[in-house]
Design a protein around this motif. Structure first.
Motif, PDB file in Angstrom:
ATOM      1  N   ALA A  88     -13.632  -8.735  26.646  1.00 38.73           N
ATOM      2  CA  ALA A  88     -13.018  -7.773  27.569  1.00 38.73           C
ATOM      3  C   ALA A  88     -11.505  -7.946  27.496  1.00 38.73           C
ATOM      4  O   ALA A  88     -10.984  -8.994  27.864  1.00 38.73           O
ATOM      5  CB  ALA A  88     -13.510  -8.005  28.991  1.00 38.73           C
ATOM      6  N   GLU A 150      -7.249 -18.694  25.821  1.00 39.90           N
ATOM      7  CA  GLU A 150      -7.645 -17.777  26.891  1.00 39.90           C
ATOM      8  C   GLU A 150      -8.922 -18.351  27.487  1.00 39.90           C
ATOM      9  O   GLU A 150      -9.947 -18.407  26.816  1.00 39.90           O
ATOM     10  CB  GLU A 150      -7.902 -16.358  26.345  1.00 39.90           C
ATOM     11  N   GLU A 152     -12.061 -18.126  30.031  1.00 41.30           N
ATOM     12  CA  GLU A 152     -12.795 -16.984  30.586  1.00 41.30           C
ATOM     13  C   GLU A 152     -14.187 -17.430  31.047  1.00 41.30           C
ATOM     14  O   GLU A 152     -14.775 -18.343  30.457  1.00 41.30           O
ATOM     15  CB  GLU A 152     -12.968 -15.893  29.516  1.00 41.30           C
ATOM     16  N   ASP A 181     -11.502 -17.843  24.470  1.00 42.60           N
ATOM     17  CA  ASP A 181     -11.285 -16.729  23.550  1.00 42.60           C
ATOM     18  C   ASP A 181      -9.944 -16.970  22.866  1.00 42.60           C
ATOM     19  O   ASP A 181      -8.916 -16.443  23.282  1.00 42.60           O
ATOM     20  CB  ASP A 181     -11.301 -15.422  24.356  1.00 42.60           C
ATOM     21  N   LYS A 194      -8.962 -12.559  16.722  1.00 38.33           N
ATOM     22  CA  LYS A 194      -9.747 -13.415  17.615  1.00 38.33           C
ATOM     23  C   LYS A 194     -11.022 -13.923  16.961  1.00 38.33           C
ATOM     24  O   LYS A 194     -11.835 -14.558  17.625  1.00 38.33           O
ATOM     25  CB  LYS A 194     -10.090 -12.633  18.893  1.00 38.33           C
ATOM     26  N   THR A 264      -9.381 -12.832  30.462  1.00 34.73           N
ATOM     27  CA  THR A 264      -8.564 -13.993  30.821  1.00 34.73           C
ATOM     28  C   THR A 264      -7.458 -13.597  31.785  1.00 34.73           C
ATOM     29  O   THR A 264      -6.934 -12.477  31.714  1.00 34.73           O
ATOM     30  CB  THR A 264      -7.978 -14.660  29.553  1.00 34.73           C
TER      31      THR A 264
HETATM   32 MN    MN Z   1      -9.859 -12.744  26.067  1.00 34.27          MN
END
Ligand code: MN
Length: 292
Positions: A88, A150, A152, A181, A194, A264
């Motif tokens: 997301a 990040e 999450e 992430d 990513k 995040t």
């Molecule tokens: Mn992320």
């Protein structure tokens, strides 16, 4: 239940267990009951697809199970074979704000909202566990770039489905974990930046949904070498968990073991080889993840 997949010196890899205090009850024996998978394998993770059958067997096996000290186990991703890892983008308002303000994050492009972007996919091969750590590449085109953490809340899908309505979405969740992430900043598409090997960390355990009172209200944080970096609460999500499930499944069928990284908060910042990240989510757990 806190489910782990682990490697232990004498027992080998791909053991499964239930965390009890500072020990793991090794219940790998229940996998003998798992139906053999032919070709083509059905999409999704075979263990999580069989979860409703395996869970009571794991509980029953705990009493006579061999014990391993948690500290002696190497934790792998608790989900072995997701059909998808869904991310997301900019799903916390203050992360959207910082992304718009920082050229080091946005690389000069206008940062759009999750309404405009949709969700994205990460390569399944990016998935690792807490003990695997994150590897920063030193070759072109990645050398010298900025690599960010990040932290999450990760949602693991139990029961699959297509076009899942919001009011039924939480019935498709089998558990939660901490998700990292990891991201290279740059102009390339998110799915590329990513998806590097080791850029999705899932762990330390998969905590079943019944253990989490309200996943929409969990404090969480990450520190790097002890320095606070990100801290927020899942109540600050722009798209909450039911909305993310509804939104993602409006496009594609979700399968058992699919992972949704919910987004995040503000405070994304660089890491480098030698750093140790410490991620924590209330009720879900905590993990140290090394960067190398
Ligand atoms: Mn992320």
């Amino acid at each position: 239940m806190r489910f782990v997949r682990f490697t232990h010196g004498t027992a080998g890899k791909d053991r499964i267990g239930i965390v009890q205090g500072d020990q793991i009850a090794d219940v790998t024996s229940v996998l003998d009951d798992l139906a053999p998978v032919g070709w083509p394998a059905p999409p999704g993770d075979a263990l999580i697809a069989a979860w409703d059958d395996l869970r009571p067997k794991m509980h029953a096996a705990v009493d006579g199970a061999p014990r391993v000290a948690l500290a002696d186990a190497r934790l792998a991703s608790p989900v072995a074979n997701p059909s998808k890892i869904i991310g997301a983008p900019v799903n916390y308002q203050k992360h959207l704000d910082e992304s718009r303000e920082s050229k080091e994050i946005n690389y000069g492009s206008h940062v759009r909202t999750i309404d405009e972007l949709g969700v994205f996919l990460k390569a399944n091969t990016s998935l690792v566990g807490a003990s695997d750590g994150v590897e920063i590449p030193t070759v072109e085109p990645w050398s010298g770039r900025r690599f960010d953490h990040e932290v999450e809340l990760a949602v693991i899908i139990g029961k699959g489905g297509h076009r899942i309505a919001r009011d039924r979405a939480m019935g498709h969740v089998m558990g939660y974990a901490i998700g990292l992430d990891m991201t290279v900043r740059g102009t390339e598409d998110r799915s590329f930046r990513k998806s590097l090997d080791s850029f999705t960390v899932l762990g330390p355990a998969l905590v079943t949904a019944d253990e989490i009172a309200d996943p929409g209200n969990l404090d969480f944080s990450i520190t790097v070498n002890g320095e606070p970096r990100q801290a927020s609460n899942t109540s600050m999500l722009v798209y909450d968990i039911p909305r993310l499930i509804e939104y993602a499944s409006s496009a594609y069928t979700l399968y058992p073991g699919d992972i949704i990284l919910t987004g995040t908060p503000e405070g994304v910042a660089p890491v480098q080889a030698g750093d140790v990240m410490h991620a924590w989510i209330d009720q879900v757990g905590e993990m140290d993840v090394a960067v190398r």
